[in-house]
Design an enzyme around this catalytic site. Sequence first.
Site, short mmCIF file in Angstrom:
data_model
loop_
_atom_site.label_atom_id
_atom_site.label_comp_id
_atom_site.label_asym_id
_atom_site.label_seq_id
_atom_site.Cartn_x
_atom_site.Cartn_y
_atom_site.Cartn_z
N ASP A 110 0.84 -1.20 0.00
CA ASP A 110 0.00 0.00 0.00
C ASP A 110 0.88 1.26 0.00
OD1 ASP A 110 -3.06 -0.92 1.20
OD2 ASP A 110 -1.39 -2.26 1.60
N THR A 179 -6.79 -4.89 0.35
CA THR A 179 -5.59 -5.14 1.16
C THR A 179 -5.76 -6.41 1.99
OG1 THR A 179 -5.09 -2.79 1.24
CG2 THR A 179 -4.05 -4.15 2.92
#
EC number: 3.1.3.7
Length: 359
Positions: A110, A179
Site C-alpha cells: 500500500d 488489502t
Amino acid sequence: MAPMGIRLSPLGVAVFCLLGLGVLYHLYSGFLAGRFSLFGLGGEPGGGAAGPAASADGGTVDLREMLAVSVLAAVRGGEEVRRVRESNVLHEKSKGKTREGADDKMTSGDVLSNRKMFYLLKTAFPSVQINTEEHVDAADQEVILWDRKIPEDILKEIATPQEVPAESVTVWIDPLDATQEYTEDLRKYVTTMVCVAVNGKPVLGVIHKPFSEYTAWAMVDGGSNVKARTSYNEKTPRIVVSRSHSGMVKQVALQTFGNQTTIIPAGGAGYKVLALLDVPDKSQEKADLYIHVTYIKKWDICAGNAILKALGGHMTTLSGEEISYTGSDGIEGGLLASIKMNHQALVRKLPDLEKTGHK
Ligand SMILES: Nc1ncnc2c1ncn2[C@@H]1O[C@H](COP(=O)(O)O)[C@@H](OP(=O)(O)O)[C@H]1O
Ligand SMILES: [Mg+2]
C-alpha cells in the site's frame, strides 16, 4: 521632515519595500511557471517536454492528459504491489479498526504504491487536489516526471483535449484495493485505482489489476477501453458482495431478490465493479449487481463509479442518491451498482436499511 509635511518612518519604508518586493516576486514566479507549463503544452500530444501539465497558478487541466497519467500511475503503483507480494515481506500492520471491528490493514505494498501514484500525479498536476487512502510522507518525496505521452488507445477514443478548471478537480487514489485479500495472497481481487471527479461528479476512472496486468479505463462523455456485457439477469441476479466487510448484505440481497439469487463473495470494490463488465481477464468472476451495505470510502468506489457512469451504468447509495466526490472521505448509505438495468426500480425493491436494522 519630508516634502508636503509627511514624516516617513524608516521602519515603515522598509516594510513597504519588502512588501513590494514580495508582490513582484510572486507575480514574476507565477509568470515564469505559467510560461514553463505553456511550453510543455505547446507540442504534439505526447510529444512535449517532461514536466507539469497544469499551470502553477491553477488555470486549466486537460482530462485526457489526466487519464494518461492516471493509467500510468495505476500501472506503476501496481508494479510496487506485485513486487512486494512476490518478495513475501509485506510488513503488515493495522491502521485501526473499521466501525464493524475488522482490522483496517496496511502493508508495504500500500505504502510504496501510494508513493509512486501520488507523486506521479502531483508532479504532473501540481495544482489539483489529490485525496489518497494512505498517508503521504513529505520527507520521502519522489519526483517522477511524466513523459507527456498519451497512449494510442486513449488518443483513438478521445480525439481532442478536454480542458476543465484545475480548481474543479478532485483526484481519488486507492493504491491497493483489497488489502485484506492481498495479505491472504488472494491476488485476483487486488487492484490499483485512480478517479478524477469534476465538481464532485466522477468523470474518469482507472482500475488496474497488477497480477493479470489488465487495465480498464473510461471517461464520461469521452471514451473507454472496456464495455458492458450484452445481457444481465435482472430477475434473479448474481450479486457480488464483500467477503471481508459484508455486514448484513446477504440477508438484504436474499430478502430483495429471493432465495434463488446467487451471492458471490469477493474482495475489493474495483474487482466487484469489473465483475459487472465485459472483462477478458480469466480470473475475473461475473455478476449482475454489486451491493455493499457497510460504510465505505470514496477512494474505494470513485473509479468504479466513473467507469460505470461512462458506460451508461449507475452507482448510487442504496436509496438511489448520487455520490459526491468532494468533502468527506466516506459514504454512509451503502452502495448499489448496476448496468443495463432499471436502476431506480432496483432501488425501490431494496428494503430501507434504517428501518429493517440491516445496516
Ligand atoms: N465497513 C468498512 N469500513 C471501512 N472500509 C471498508 C468497509 N467496507 C469496505 N471497506 C473498504 O472498501 C474496499 C472494498 O472492501 P471489500 O473488499 O470488503 O468489498 C476495501 O478497501 P481497501 O482494501 O483499499 O482498504 C475495504 O477496506
Ligand atoms: Mg486501499
